[in-house]
Design a protein around this motif. Structure first.
Motif, PDB file in Angstrom:
ATOM      1  N   ALA A   1      57.583 -24.064 -67.697  1.00  0.00           N
ATOM      2  CA  ALA A   1      57.846 -25.172 -68.621  1.00  0.00           C
ATOM      3  C   ALA A   1      57.642 -26.513 -67.930  1.00  0.00           C
ATOM      4  CB  ALA A   1      59.260 -25.065 -69.177  1.00  0.00           C
TER       5      ALA A   1
ATOM      6  N   SER B   1      70.971 -20.828 -69.460  1.00  0.00           N
ATOM      7  CA  SER B   1      69.951 -21.250 -70.424  1.00  0.00           C
ATOM      8  C   SER B   1      70.213 -22.665 -70.912  1.00  0.00           C
ATOM      9  CB  SER B   1      69.914 -20.284 -71.606  1.00  0.00           C
ATOM     10  OG  SER B   1      69.481 -19.001 -71.207  1.00  0.00           O
TER      11      SER B   1
ATOM     12  N   TRP C   1      59.447 -23.091 -72.814  1.00  0.00           N
ATOM     13  CA  TRP C   1      60.654 -22.310 -72.516  1.00  0.00           C
ATOM     14  C   TRP C   1      60.892 -21.253 -73.594  1.00  0.00           C
ATOM     15  CZ3 TRP C   1      64.417 -21.601 -68.867  1.00  0.00           C
ATOM     16  CH2 TRP C   1      65.604 -21.022 -69.286  1.00  0.00           C
TER      17      TRP C   1
ATOM     18  N   ARG D   1      64.656 -16.468 -66.588  1.00  0.00           N
ATOM     19  CA  ARG D   1      64.895 -17.905 -66.728  1.00  0.00           C
ATOM     20  C   ARG D   1      64.209 -18.735 -65.640  1.00  0.00           C
ATOM     21  NH1 ARG D   1      69.133 -15.066 -68.470  1.00  0.00           N
ATOM     22  NH2 ARG D   1      69.956 -15.540 -70.542  1.00  0.00           N
TER      23      ARG D   1
ATOM     24  N   THR E   1      60.237 -27.713 -73.785  1.00  0.00           N
ATOM     25  CA  THR E   1      61.129 -26.783 -74.473  1.00  0.00           C
ATOM     26  C   THR E   1      60.337 -25.729 -75.235  1.00  0.00           C
ATOM     27  OG1 THR E   1      61.277 -28.362 -76.317  1.00  0.00           O
ATOM     28  CG2 THR E   1      63.038 -28.418 -74.672  1.00  0.00           C
TER      29      THR E   1
ATOM     30  N   VAL F   1      67.638 -25.821 -70.477  1.00  0.00           N
ATOM     31  CA  VAL F   1      67.147 -26.615 -71.604  1.00  0.00           C
ATOM     32  C   VAL F   1      67.558 -28.079 -71.448  1.00  0.00           C
ATOM     33  CG1 VAL F   1      67.320 -26.960 -74.097  1.00  0.00           C
ATOM     34  CG2 VAL F   1      67.092 -24.641 -73.176  1.00  0.00           C
TER      35      VAL F   1
ATOM     36  N   ARG G   1      60.553 -18.970 -66.591  1.00  0.00           N
ATOM     37  CA  ARG G   1      60.354 -19.832 -67.757  1.00  0.00           C
ATOM     38  C   ARG G   1      60.494 -21.298 -67.377  1.00  0.00           C
ATOM     39  NH1 ARG G   1      64.779 -17.276 -71.635  1.00  0.00           N
ATOM     40  NH2 ARG G   1      64.113 -18.942 -73.061  1.00  0.00           N
ATOM     41  N   LEU G   2      61.454 -21.617 -66.526  1.00  0.00           N
ATOM     42  CA  LEU G   2      61.680 -23.008 -66.135  1.00  0.00           C
ATOM     43  C   LEU G   2      60.517 -23.550 -65.331  1.00  0.00           C
ATOM     44  CD1 LEU G   2      63.597 -25.418 -66.173  1.00  0.00           C
ATOM     45  CD2 LEU G   2      64.721 -24.480 -64.140  1.00  0.00           C
TER      46      LEU G   2
END
Length: 707
Positions: free
Chosen positions: A127, A7, A110, A120, A107, A11, A123-124
């Motif tokens: 994002a 994570s 995310w 993850r 972000t 980020v 989400r990436l």
């Protein structure tokens, strides 16, 4: 790698990637030569200079006889990013603000997708798709737009929390709403409010408690932003912006033909000379019509919408993601109807609604569609990676989308442009009708297969089909293929939207030989005004000191640019909010009026219609003298451009230069003392809210066990 480490790495990537992908903005953030160089950069730089001197920027005395600064929300005086202009060079601060908006958007996506429980990699991918979406990249020239819009996913996160943890949702919703408002672009905030409202109605349960909590948050946002709200209301009461005709409100409605840009982002050309070369011939403007989020994102989003929107067959396992998918499909449908604007008769109803009736550019609701597509793509990727009940169906839809639907769609898009060009040659041989900017011949020329606008998307099509097939063979181990492909895909767009080629001299807000001449020969700064005649959009704005580039050099002008303009200014001189003047010939003939406005110098490009008209204005008698005499020819910044001519009002100006000038500005000083007292109270409160929110988020992200 542990979940927390992965994570942190993701980020970190979302924080660093905008600074790398948007590298041209570090050298010249106003290279597009549109609203950024004309309006946003000068206003923010002027605000920063005032704050650095310890002054509160209430009024700009250099523009149009007096223009509001604090009262104009797009000056964003209370937005933290604007304070960088007080401590950094303006160019660096502007670049940092652009990059920071992209980072906040990435972000935010995310965190939002994390509240939905997505993996993850999913989400990436979403994002990155949203961070470099067509909306964000296209509106890079509109700093306040992207600074307000980047808080959209943070608001979605707060709404998700309203269901399970209302206090936490309230604690995030207030600073999110306040920062979006203080960033300055209220039409975008209104669009975001519509998206948030639809999401609340569709997702938050119990609904009554969610509505009540959101209402409390709205009251607190108004309280935090009250100084800005009051100042802007004061200005709106004086400005022409309070009432807008139907045609102006619907300007930049989303043209259906622009749908081809979802597949070929540069097929309709570009306003800035670069790799893609062809001048813009498409509908309205690229920044308003672009919604591109990458081909692989479209494939995955289509698979999710196709397989997870419908109820499963009787006896089949249901997916837990169906409510999320249905929410975003319905929001997409509503946003599409809205953003089509006056291409649908329903927009008459929108124009009659208070507040919405003065919000221009319905195409900007494409922001909702971009978020929806990115979220749906993340859901599809997560479903396949985790083996959800309908994973095989989603995988089959993704494979079909990449190998069949996408190629057919891109072929159909090219065919439609071909038909448009052929019909245009028959019906409109000289010029395609509004809202298109070019000719039918240019439309046909865009289809040349070896041009980058066609060739690069076709190569990406092949790469997308191959990557999706390879990924589906081993989804967990090869997901990096999709992430890498998306970075490359979006990189081809981010690098070139409104970014000139390296050998092209882009506009630099500080480079104006005319300003340098005026500083030496024009006389004491503030003792005169100028009038620059030219096209404010995309043509040598800094060199001609077109408003508001004048403020960077301390030169006063009678022209203006921006959403707020005094009715007195319109009536007396004829300028509109775009900096143009349909009565410019009549104004040139009224030398006494220009004198009473304090005008001493006129600027125009040599050889232009403006310059020829200026040279021909003479006294109305045989052998009458010219009203304006040329005093300088300033060399062009870019080789090959004509010089900028400077003309001085001829004749005796004594007793007239500043004698009884017409009142054409705003009265913004009346509320200044009240606003300053409110600011002293409100700024600390805003800082406390932001500190609490940031500390809580960091604690949750990095100092609690991963669940």
């Amino acid at each position: 790698m542990t979940p927390r480490a992965s994570s942190t790495l993701a980020v970190t990537l979302l924080v660093i990637l905008p600074a790398v992908m948007l590298f041209p903005v570090w050298s010249n953030p106003t290279s597009a030569g549109e609203d950024d160089v004309l309006y946003y950069f000068p206003v923010r730089a002027q605000t920063g200079q005032a704050l650095a001197r310890g002054e509160w920027p209430m009024r700009d005395p250099l523009t149009a006889g007096g223009a509001p600064v604090f009262g104009d929300p797009q000056s964003a005086v209370l937005f933290p990013g604007t304070w960088l202009f007080a401590i950094w060079p303006a160019t660096l601060a502007y670049s940092a603000n652009i990059v920071l908006a992209f980072t906040i958007m990435g972000t935010g996506m995310w965190v939002y997708l994390g509240t939905l429980g997505l993996s993850r990699p999913a989400r990436l991918l979403a994002a990155m798709a949203m961070m470099f979406s067509g909306f964000m990249v296209g509106h890079r020239v509109h700093l306040a737009v992207i600074q307000s819009a980047c808080f959209l996913p943070w608001g979605l996160t707060a709404l998700e929390w309203l269901t399970a943890r209302p206090p936490r949702g309230l604690a995030l919703l207030v600073p999110t709403g306040a920062l979006a408002v203080l960033a300055g672009h209220w039409p975008t905030v209104i669009h975001m409010g519509m998206i948030w409202a639809a999401y609340l109605l569709l997702r938050v349960r119990p609904l009554a408690r969610g509505l009540l909590t959101a209402g409390v948050a709205g009251v607190l946002v108004v309280a935090v932003c009250w100084p800005q709200l009051q100042a802007t209301v004061d200005v709106m009461a004086q400005a022409t912006r309070g009432q807008i005709r139907y045609a102006a409100v619907g300007e930049n409605s989303y043209c259906p033909a622009a749908a081809v840009l979802w597949l070929f982002p540069f097929l309709m050309g570009t306003r800035t000379p670069n790799l893609y070369g062809q001048p813009w011939w498409g509908a309205w403007h690229l920044c308003e019509m672009l919604g591109y989020v990458g081909l692989v994102t479209l494939v995955l989003a289509g698979a999710a919408a196709w397989r997870l929107f419908r109820r499963p067959d009787e006896g089949a396992a249901d997916s837990s993601w169906r409510p999320v998918v249905r929410t975003w499909v319905w929001i997409t449908a509503g946003a599409t109807v809205f953003m089509l604007g006056y291409y649908l008769p329903t927009y008459w109803l929108v124009h009659g609604i208070p507040v919405l009736g003065i919000v221009r550019c319905p195409a900007r609701m494409i922001l909702a569609v971009d978020v929806a597509v990115a979220t749906l793509a993340a859901v599809a990727l997560h479903a396949i990676l985790t083996g959800s009940p309908q994973a095989s169906a989603v995988a089959a839809a993704a494979r079909c989308g990449a190998t069949r639907v996408l190629p057919l769609s891109m072929g159909a898009a090219l065919l439609l442009v071909l038909l448009l060009g052929l019909v245009g040659l028959w019906w409109w041989p000289a010029h395609l009708p509004m809202p298109f900017a070019g000719t039918a011949t240019e439309a046909l020329q865009s289809l040349v297969p070896w041009r980058p606008a066609v060739l690069i998307p076709l190569l990406l099509l092949v790469a997308t089909a191959a990557a999706v097939k390879a990924w589906l063979a081993r989804p967990r181990r090869r997901v990096w293929l999709l992430l890498l492909l998306l970075v490359v895909d979006l990189g081809t767009v981010v690098r070139w939207v409104d970014v000139p080629a390296e050998d092209v001299v882009g506009p630099d807000a500080y480079r104006s030989p005319a300003a340098a001449w005026l500083k030496v020969h024009g006389g004491e700064a503030g003792s005169y005004r100028i009038w620059a005649l030219g096209n404010p959009y995309g043509h040598r704005q800094p060199e001609l000191l077109l408003a508001r580039t004048n403020v960077l050099h301390g030169v006063a002008t009678i022209s203006t640019y921006g959403p707020f303009i005094s009715p007195s200014h319109v009536e007396a001189l004829g300028f509109d909010i775009y900096g143009t003047n349909s009565r410019w010939r009549d104004l040139l003939a009224d030398r006494d009026l220009l004198r009473r406005c304090g005008v001493r110098y006129l600027l125009a490009e040599a050889g232009s219609d403006y310059a020829r008209t200026i040279a021909g204005v003479r006294e109305a008698r045989p052998g009458g003298r010219s009203f304006y005499r040329p005093v300088a020819a300033c060399a062009a910044v870019r080789p090959g451009d004509p010089p900028v001519m400077i003309y001085e009002l001829a004749g005796d100006t004594a007793g007239l230069m500043f004698g009884d000038p017409p009142d054409t500005g705003f009265d913004v000083e009346g509320a200044a003392s009240v606003n300053r007292r409110l600011i002293r109270v409100t700024l600390p409160a805003t800082g406390v809210w932001l500190a609490i929110c940031a500390g809580w988020w960091l604690r949750r992200q990095y100092f609690q066990s991963d669940t």
